[in-house]
Scaffold this motif. Structure first.
Motif, PDB file in Angstrom:
ATOM      1  N   THR A   1       0.865  -1.163   0.000  1.00  0.00           N
ATOM      2  CA  THR A   1       0.000   0.000   0.000  1.00  0.00           C
ATOM      3  C   THR A   1       0.908   1.221   0.000  1.00  0.00           C
ATOM      4  N   VAL A   2       0.878   1.962  -1.066  1.00  0.00           N
ATOM      5  CA  VAL A   2       1.739   3.134  -1.224  1.00  0.00           C
ATOM      6  C   VAL A   2       1.168   4.286  -0.402  1.00  0.00           C
ATOM      7  N   THR A   3       2.029   4.894   0.413  1.00  0.00           N
ATOM      8  CA  THR A   3       1.612   6.020   1.249  1.00  0.00           C
ATOM      9  C   THR A   3       2.083   7.362   0.707  1.00  0.00           C
ATOM     10  N   ASP A   4       3.087   7.340  -0.187  1.00  0.00           N
ATOM     11  CA  ASP A   4       3.604   8.554  -0.815  1.00  0.00           C
ATOM     12  C   ASP A   4       3.823   8.243  -2.295  1.00  0.00           C
ATOM     13  N   PRO A   5       2.761   8.345  -3.113  1.00  0.00           N
ATOM     14  CA  PRO A   5       2.849   7.929  -4.514  1.00  0.00           C
ATOM     15  C   PRO A   5       3.944   8.622  -5.319  1.00  0.00           C
ATOM     16  N   GLU A   6       4.131   9.895  -5.104  1.00  0.00           N
ATOM     17  CA  GLU A   6       5.144  10.609  -5.885  1.00  0.00           C
ATOM     18  C   GLU A   6       6.545  10.091  -5.569  1.00  0.00           C
ATOM     19  N   ALA A   7       6.870   9.928  -4.310  1.00  0.00           N
ATOM     20  CA  ALA A   7       8.193   9.436  -3.915  1.00  0.00           C
ATOM     21  C   ALA A   7       8.367   7.952  -4.249  1.00  0.00           C
TER      22      ALA A   7
END
Length: 95
Positions: free
Chosen positions: A11-17
């Motif tokens: 589960t991605v919590t910081d999509p940009e990074a």
């Protein structure tokens, strides 16, 4: 000889990074013999709990999958995933 797999539930919590992780992990794991056979895409939880994203990487053997996960270059890039996502990673031998 049975193949080996790295299975990732994320589960991605910081999509940009997180994009940096994908850009950097792909050439490392492919260079170590991995072939991405599932990477994201549509999914549906039909039993139990789940993460939002699923990845399956096939390797020539269980030993090759373990070696790829433990590779120093991958271990360094993995730190990006730890900062940008919640995940469960499993190394498994195929049948």
């Amino acid at each position: 000889m049975p193949k080996g797999y790295i299975l990732a539930h994320i589960t991605v919590t910081d999509p940009e990074a997180y994009k940096e992780y994908v850009i950097k992990d792909t050439p490392i794991l492919e260079g170590l013999g991995g072939r991405f056979i599932i990477r994201g895409g549509q999914s549906e939880v039909v039993e139990g709990e789940s993460y939002e994203r699923h990845v399956a990487i096939e390797f020539p053997s269980y030993q090759a999958a373990k070696a790829a996960y433990n590779d120093p270059a991958y271990q360094e890039v993995m730190k990006i995933r730890h900062r940008t996502a919640k995940s469960t990673i499993i190394v498994v031998e195929g049948a």
